[in-house]
Motif scaffolding. Structure first.
Motif, PDB file in Angstrom:
ATOM      1  N   THR A 110       0.810  -1.215   0.000  1.00  0.00           N
ATOM      2  CA  THR A 110       0.000   0.000   0.000  1.00  0.00           C
ATOM      3  C   THR A 110       0.842   1.264   0.000  1.00  0.00           C
ATOM      4  O   THR A 110       0.316   2.370  -0.050  1.00  0.00           O
ATOM      5  N   ALA A 111       2.157   1.128   0.036  1.00  0.00           N
ATOM      6  CA  ALA A 111       3.025   2.307   0.165  1.00  0.00           C
ATOM      7  C   ALA A 111       2.856   3.279  -0.986  1.00  0.00           C
ATOM      8  O   ALA A 111       2.916   4.501  -0.790  1.00  0.00           O
ATOM      9  N   GLY A 112       2.629   2.787  -2.207  1.00  0.00           N
ATOM     10  CA  GLY A 112       2.462   3.690  -3.340  1.00  0.00           C
ATOM     11  C   GLY A 112       1.293   4.632  -3.165  1.00  0.00           C
ATOM     12  O   GLY A 112       1.403   5.839  -3.403  1.00  0.00           O
ATOM     13  N   ALA A 113       0.146   4.094  -2.717  1.00  0.00           N
ATOM     14  CA  ALA A 113      -1.028   4.931  -2.485  1.00  0.00           C
ATOM     15  C   ALA A 113      -0.791   5.903  -1.338  1.00  0.00           C
ATOM     16  O   ALA A 113      -1.223   7.063  -1.377  1.00  0.00           O
ATOM     17  N   ILE A 114      -0.080   5.450  -0.305  1.00  0.00           N
ATOM     18  CA  ILE A 114       0.189   6.326   0.836  1.00  0.00           C
ATOM     19  C   ILE A 114       1.176   7.419   0.452  1.00  0.00           C
ATOM     20  O   ILE A 114       1.020   8.585   0.852  1.00  0.00           O
ATOM     21  N   TRP A 115       2.177   7.099  -0.353  1.00  0.00           N
ATOM     22  CA  TRP A 115       3.096   8.144  -0.842  1.00  0.00           C
ATOM     23  C   TRP A 115       2.332   9.207  -1.623  1.00  0.00           C
ATOM     24  O   TRP A 115       2.617  10.407  -1.495  1.00  0.00           O
ATOM     25  N   ARG A 116       1.359   8.788  -2.424  1.00  0.00           N
ATOM     26  CA  ARG A 116       0.585   9.763  -3.191  1.00  0.00           C
ATOM     27  C   ARG A 116      -0.145  10.711  -2.257  1.00  0.00           C
ATOM     28  O   ARG A 116      -0.238  11.918  -2.507  1.00  0.00           O
ATOM     29  N   ARG A 117      -0.688  10.176  -1.164  1.00  0.00           N
ATOM     30  CA  ARG A 117      -1.363  11.027  -0.174  1.00  0.00           C
ATOM     31  C   ARG A 117      -0.369  12.007   0.462  1.00  0.00           C
ATOM     32  O   ARG A 117      -0.663  13.190   0.596  1.00  0.00           O
ATOM     33  N   TRP A 118       0.791  11.513   0.851  1.00  0.00           N
ATOM     34  CA  TRP A 118       1.793  12.370   1.487  1.00  0.00           C
ATOM     35  C   TRP A 118       2.300  13.442   0.530  1.00  0.00           C
ATOM     36  O   TRP A 118       2.646  14.546   0.953  1.00  0.00           O
ATOM     37  N   ALA A 119       2.358  13.124  -0.748  1.00  0.00           N
ATOM     38  CA  ALA A 119       2.889  14.068  -1.735  1.00  0.00           C
ATOM     39  C   ALA A 119       1.897  15.153  -2.099  1.00  0.00           C
ATOM     40  O   ALA A 119       2.272  16.142  -2.739  1.00  0.00           O
ATOM     41  N   SER A 120       0.651  15.011  -1.697  1.00  0.00           N
ATOM     42  CA  SER A 120      -0.401  15.947  -2.114  1.00  0.00           C
ATOM     43  C   SER A 120      -0.204  17.357  -1.576  1.00  0.00           C
ATOM     44  O   SER A 120      -0.733  18.314  -2.130  1.00  0.00           O
ATOM     45  N   GLY A 121       0.521  17.481  -0.473  1.00  0.00           N
ATOM     46  CA  GLY A 121       0.724  18.800   0.130  1.00  0.00           C
ATOM     47  C   GLY A 121      -0.257  19.122   1.232  1.00  0.00           C
ATOM     48  O   GLY A 121      -0.044  20.072   1.995  1.00  0.00           O
ATOM     49  N   SER A 122      -1.331  18.357   1.351  1.00  0.00           N
ATOM     50  CA  SER A 122      -2.294  18.569   2.438  1.00  0.00           C
ATOM     51  C   SER A 122      -1.720  17.990   3.724  1.00  0.00           C
ATOM     52  O   SER A 122      -1.179  16.877   3.710  1.00  0.00           O
ATOM     53  N   PRO A 123      -1.824  18.704   4.848  1.00  0.00           N
ATOM     54  CA  PRO A 123      -1.255  18.198   6.106  1.00  0.00           C
ATOM     55  C   PRO A 123      -1.868  16.857   6.505  1.00  0.00           C
ATOM     56  O   PRO A 123      -3.065  16.615   6.297  1.00  0.00           O
ATOM     57  N   ILE A 124      -1.033  16.003   7.061  1.00  0.00           N
ATOM     58  CA  ILE A 124      -1.522  14.746   7.628  1.00  0.00           C
ATOM     59  C   ILE A 124      -2.285  15.069   8.906  1.00  0.00           C
ATOM     60  O   ILE A 124      -1.794  15.813   9.754  1.00  0.00           O
ATOM     61  N   HIS A 125      -3.490  14.530   9.053  1.00  0.00           N
ATOM     62  CA  HIS A 125      -4.261  14.853  10.247  1.00  0.00           C
ATOM     63  C   HIS A 125      -4.166  13.749  11.284  1.00  0.00           C
ATOM     64  O   HIS A 125      -3.820  12.602  10.979  1.00  0.00           O
ATOM     65  N   LYS A 126      -4.457  14.102  12.497  1.00  0.00           N
ATOM     66  CA  LYS A 126      -4.350  13.170  13.617  1.00  0.00           C
ATOM     67  C   LYS A 126      -5.233  11.954  13.383  1.00  0.00           C
ATOM     68  O   LYS A 126      -6.389  12.065  13.020  1.00  0.00           O
ATOM     69  N   GLY A 127      -4.654  10.786  13.588  1.00  0.00           N
ATOM     70  CA  GLY A 127      -5.393   9.542  13.456  1.00  0.00           C
ATOM     71  C   GLY A 127      -5.612   9.090  12.022  1.00  0.00           C
ATOM     72  O   GLY A 127      -6.321   8.105  11.803  1.00  0.00           O
ATOM     73  N   GLU A 128      -4.979   9.756  11.056  1.00  0.00           N
ATOM     74  CA  GLU A 128      -5.225   9.399   9.662  1.00  0.00           C
ATOM     75  C   GLU A 128      -4.792   7.971   9.345  1.00  0.00           C
ATOM     76  O   GLU A 128      -5.426   7.279   8.555  1.00  0.00           O
ATOM     77  N   TRP A 129      -3.735   7.524   9.981  1.00  0.00           N
ATOM     78  CA  TRP A 129      -3.264   6.160   9.728  1.00  0.00           C
ATOM     79  C   TRP A 129      -4.319   5.126  10.109  1.00  0.00           C
ATOM     80  O   TRP A 129      -4.385   4.038   9.517  1.00  0.00           O
ATOM     81  N   GLN A 130      -5.187   5.471  11.068  1.00  0.00           N
ATOM     82  CA  GLN A 130      -6.225   4.537  11.500  1.00  0.00           C
ATOM     83  C   GLN A 130      -7.324   4.361  10.445  1.00  0.00           C
ATOM     84  O   GLN A 130      -8.101   3.402  10.522  1.00  0.00           O
ATOM     85  N   GLU A 131      -7.387   5.282   9.482  1.00  0.00           N
ATOM     86  CA  GLU A 131      -8.404   5.189   8.440  1.00  0.00           C
ATOM     87  C   GLU A 131      -8.063   4.132   7.390  1.00  0.00           C
ATOM     88  O   GLU A 131      -8.902   3.776   6.565  1.00  0.00           O
ATOM     89  N   TYR A 132      -6.838   3.646   7.435  1.00  0.00           N
ATOM     90  CA  TYR A 132      -6.422   2.581   6.531  1.00  0.00           C
ATOM     91  C   TYR A 132      -6.678   1.223   7.188  1.00  0.00           C
ATOM     92  O   TYR A 132      -6.651   1.104   8.411  1.00  0.00           O
ATOM     93  N   PRO A 133      -6.910   0.176   6.384  1.00  0.00           N
ATOM     94  CA  PRO A 133      -7.077  -1.162   6.958  1.00  0.00           C
ATOM     95  C   PRO A 133      -5.848  -1.562   7.773  1.00  0.00           C
ATOM     96  O   PRO A 133      -4.726  -1.111   7.499  1.00  0.00           O
ATOM     97  N   VAL A 134      -6.055  -2.408   8.763  1.00  0.00           N
ATOM     98  CA  VAL A 134      -4.956  -2.833   9.628  1.00  0.00           C
ATOM     99  C   VAL A 134      -3.792  -3.391   8.821  1.00  0.00           C
ATOM    100  O   VAL A 134      -2.621  -3.136   9.135  1.00  0.00           O
TER     101      VAL A 134
END
Length: 249
Positions: A110-134
């Protein structure tokens, strides 16, 4: 030559020694794969070359760089030898290259999809990692760690909070636990170890630079149930070894 399009590049193949950009790509397929999947010799690179390349000849000393929307590097993988084998010319509906990384891949699917999110420029919000499947928490933790060091951070505590809190109800596996620790101590997208040794390194680097902090571990019994007492006891023990006050609730 480099083509300009409406999609920002997410990846670059870069000659590490000179920093010369060889290829910019908005997508790479075949690199982020499950650890138990047979490694494909074919990597599809959807993008364009910055200058003419000779197909069939190997590139050496190559780094795969992840870049954000401003073109700044936020992650990297040293690949070494890369072979650009053929042009796609609209294959799979996109232009680019079929290449080989000679069996090298990244076992975080899933790293490719997560890198795309990180590259977007929008700040990472608290608890965002929990929104992904375990099953994607290990990929999130991988991106956290890779980006943390690529962007110039050290393995230490940066946050100013004297009391950090983790919720045991979110710690379904070891990756979840380290995601929770990193966020509680260094904020959303923050890193504070991905293994017991990594946790000790972060604590050692932070030791004496500021007053020890307190960690409140809420729903600790849930962590024990999911992770086992051996891991939870080891984490608490390492924290206490460096004078962190650990409160189990």
């Amino acid at each position: 030559m480099k083509k300009r399009g409406s999609v920002d590049p997410l990846y670059q193949l870069v000659e590490e020694g000179s920093g010369r950009v060889i290829v910019s790509a908005h997508e790479i397929d075949g690199f982020f794969v499950k650890s138990d999947r047979a490694k494909s010799d074919e990597i599809l690179i959807f993008g364009s070359a910055w200058e003419p390349v000779r197909l069939g000849e190997d590139l050496s000393d190559v780094e795969l760089r992840v870049v954000n929307s401003a073109g700044k590097a936020i992650g990297s993988y040293y690949i070494g030898r890369v072979g650009l084998r053929s042009e796609l010319n609209g294959r799979s509906g996109q232009d680019g290259f079929a290449a080989t990384f000679y069996g090298l891949s990244c076992p975080y699917v899933t790293a490719g999809a997560i890198w795309r999110r990180w590259a977007s420029g929008s700040p990472i919000h608290k608890g965002e990692w929990q929104e992904y499947p375990v099953e994607s928490h290990d990929s999130w933790l991988h991106v956290v760690q890779n980006s943390w060091f690529e962007t110039g951070h050290a393995a230490k505590k940066y946050g100013a909070a004297e009391v950090c809190v983790i919720d045991g109800r979110t710690t379904f596996d070891a990756s979840s636990l380290y995601c929770a620790l990193g966020e509680s101590i260094n904020g959303p997208g923050g890193y504070f170890g991905s293994t017991l040794d990594g946790l000790a390194d972060c604590l050692s680097s932070s030791y004496g630079t500021e007053p020890p902090f307190e960690l409140v571990w809420e729903y600790h019994s849930e962590s024990q149930k999911n992770l086992g007492a051996s891991l939870t006891d080891s984490v608490a023990g390492i924290l206490r070894e460096f004078n962190v006050g650990v409160t189990l609730r």
